[in-house]
Design an enzyme around this catalytic site. Sequence first.
Site, mmCIF file in Angstrom:
data_model
loop_
_atom_site.group_PDB
_atom_site.id
_atom_site.type_symbol
_atom_site.label_atom_id
_atom_site.label_comp_id
_atom_site.label_asym_id
_atom_site.label_seq_id
_atom_site.Cartn_x
_atom_site.Cartn_y
_atom_site.Cartn_z
ATOM 1 N N TRP A 101 68.340 -32.433 48.194
ATOM 2 C CA TRP A 101 67.334 -31.414 47.162
ATOM 3 C C TRP A 101 68.122 -31.790 45.532
ATOM 4 O O TRP A 101 67.246 -32.605 44.784
ATOM 5 C CB TRP A 101 67.574 -30.457 47.178
ATOM 6 C CG TRP A 101 66.416 -30.026 48.799
ATOM 7 C CD1 TRP A 101 67.423 -29.718 49.894
ATOM 8 C CD2 TRP A 101 65.392 -30.285 48.330
ATOM 9 N NE1 TRP A 101 66.419 -29.217 50.475
ATOM 10 C CE2 TRP A 101 65.503 -29.313 49.918
ATOM 11 C CE3 TRP A 101 64.388 -30.785 47.889
ATOM 12 C CZ2 TRP A 101 64.074 -29.842 50.771
ATOM 13 C CZ3 TRP A 101 63.283 -31.196 48.869
ATOM 14 C CH2 TRP A 101 62.956 -30.756 50.463
ATOM 15 N N ASP A 171 69.219 -24.536 40.963
ATOM 16 C CA ASP A 171 68.603 -24.151 42.456
ATOM 17 C C ASP A 171 69.187 -22.893 43.156
ATOM 18 O O ASP A 171 69.705 -23.855 44.136
ATOM 19 C CB ASP A 171 68.234 -26.252 42.825
ATOM 20 C CG ASP A 171 66.861 -25.739 44.150
ATOM 21 O OD1 ASP A 171 66.917 -25.517 44.739
ATOM 22 O OD2 ASP A 171 67.122 -27.013 44.820
ATOM 23 N N LYS A 195 62.815 -19.888 51.665
ATOM 24 C CA LYS A 195 63.734 -19.943 52.804
ATOM 25 C C LYS A 195 64.131 -18.044 52.754
ATOM 26 O O LYS A 195 64.262 -17.937 53.934
ATOM 27 C CB LYS A 195 64.852 -21.008 51.521
ATOM 28 C CG LYS A 195 64.346 -22.293 51.431
ATOM 29 C CD LYS A 195 64.102 -22.956 52.392
ATOM 30 C CE LYS A 195 63.760 -24.109 51.944
ATOM 31 N NZ LYS A 195 64.095 -25.074 50.980
#
Length: 361
Positions: A101, A171, A195
């Site tokens: 990511w 993030d 998530k």
Amino acid sequence: MSRVYNFSAGPAVLPEEVLKQAAAEMLDFNGTGMSINEMSHRSKAFDNVIETAEKDIRDLMNIPDNYKVLFLQGGASQQFAAVPLNLMQNKKAAYIVTGQWAKKAQQEASKYLDAQIVASSADQTFSYIPDCSDLDIPEDADYVYICENNTIYGTKFKTLPNTKGKILVSDVSSCFLSEPVDVSKYGVIYGGVQKNVGPAGLVISIIREDLIRDDVPDFTPTMLKWKTQADNGSLYNTPNCWAIYMCGLVFKWLKAQGGLEEMQKRNIAKAKVLYDYLDSSKMFKGTVRPEDRSLMNVPFVTGDDDLNAKFIAEATAAGLVSLKGHRTVGGMRASIYNAMPIEGVQKLVDFMDTFEKANLK
Ligand SMILES: *Cc1c(COP(=O)(O)O)cnc(C)c1O
């Protein structure tokens, strides 16, 4: 009704109480005679939903007044572009690459500026967090970027990097609301909520006010300009009303549980059950350097693909589902977010122990 223990990395398990409340309110939200999915985002009822959600996340995270909370679409991936577009002044940024990511964010930013990789753990399949206490951060970097919890590899920054005075952008998709945070240490914190918080289709960005600028590049899409969103209270266009509503219910649930201190305690206790077992097992091994282990995502392997497949199949049949690891790590991954009860983790460990005894040669 038979609910499974769902170890999916995301979209992922949600609190049962929240799902029941959403079901009960589906046909008639708050006396309106309609579902939250059927009403105007400019209605009084929805206004109340988004305002209450913002107030509750501010309470939970203790967000200082000089930070805006934006409810945006496009997922965390869209912020990969929004971050450089909104923050670029010197057209240079420092990226710490601790997984896919972070790498994707760095690649996206490279379209707009010089996104320098100042540290990486790619050399060991991202199984650790590099030492970030004294990095070579360019004097004129607009910001330093991290992915704080690496969903795929199961690592977590336990201390934030020394940014040498630069703005920190993080993030937090897979550790959002899992523990208390000091928001004032960041310029920007954002996370896709699917998530650890809510359903898919919403990213929450918490941004220090002075970083919400008008002087972004002309070609910046209107929707990606944080100022557009901030000036319009996240209602420039139709937002993801459903996801905002669901997150609002989860925020209330988190408050009722005792807030983020309590979640941290539970998350530590839950992860310990699994890591202690992995450390004692002769068959299953954790893949992450112990000091960098995530409390949320726990990858593990047996070292034998056939055995991994057998384990996943038998676990699924026993109601322990979505344990297959990411294709780049292989093996298994148990995501044990806020809404996973400790009983689920205990059941997983008991199952692993039984499997080990039956299959160890
Ligand atoms: C899942 C994930 C993303 C991507 O999220 P989308 O909302 O699907 O764009 C980004 N960062 C992290 C850390 C993630 O876990």
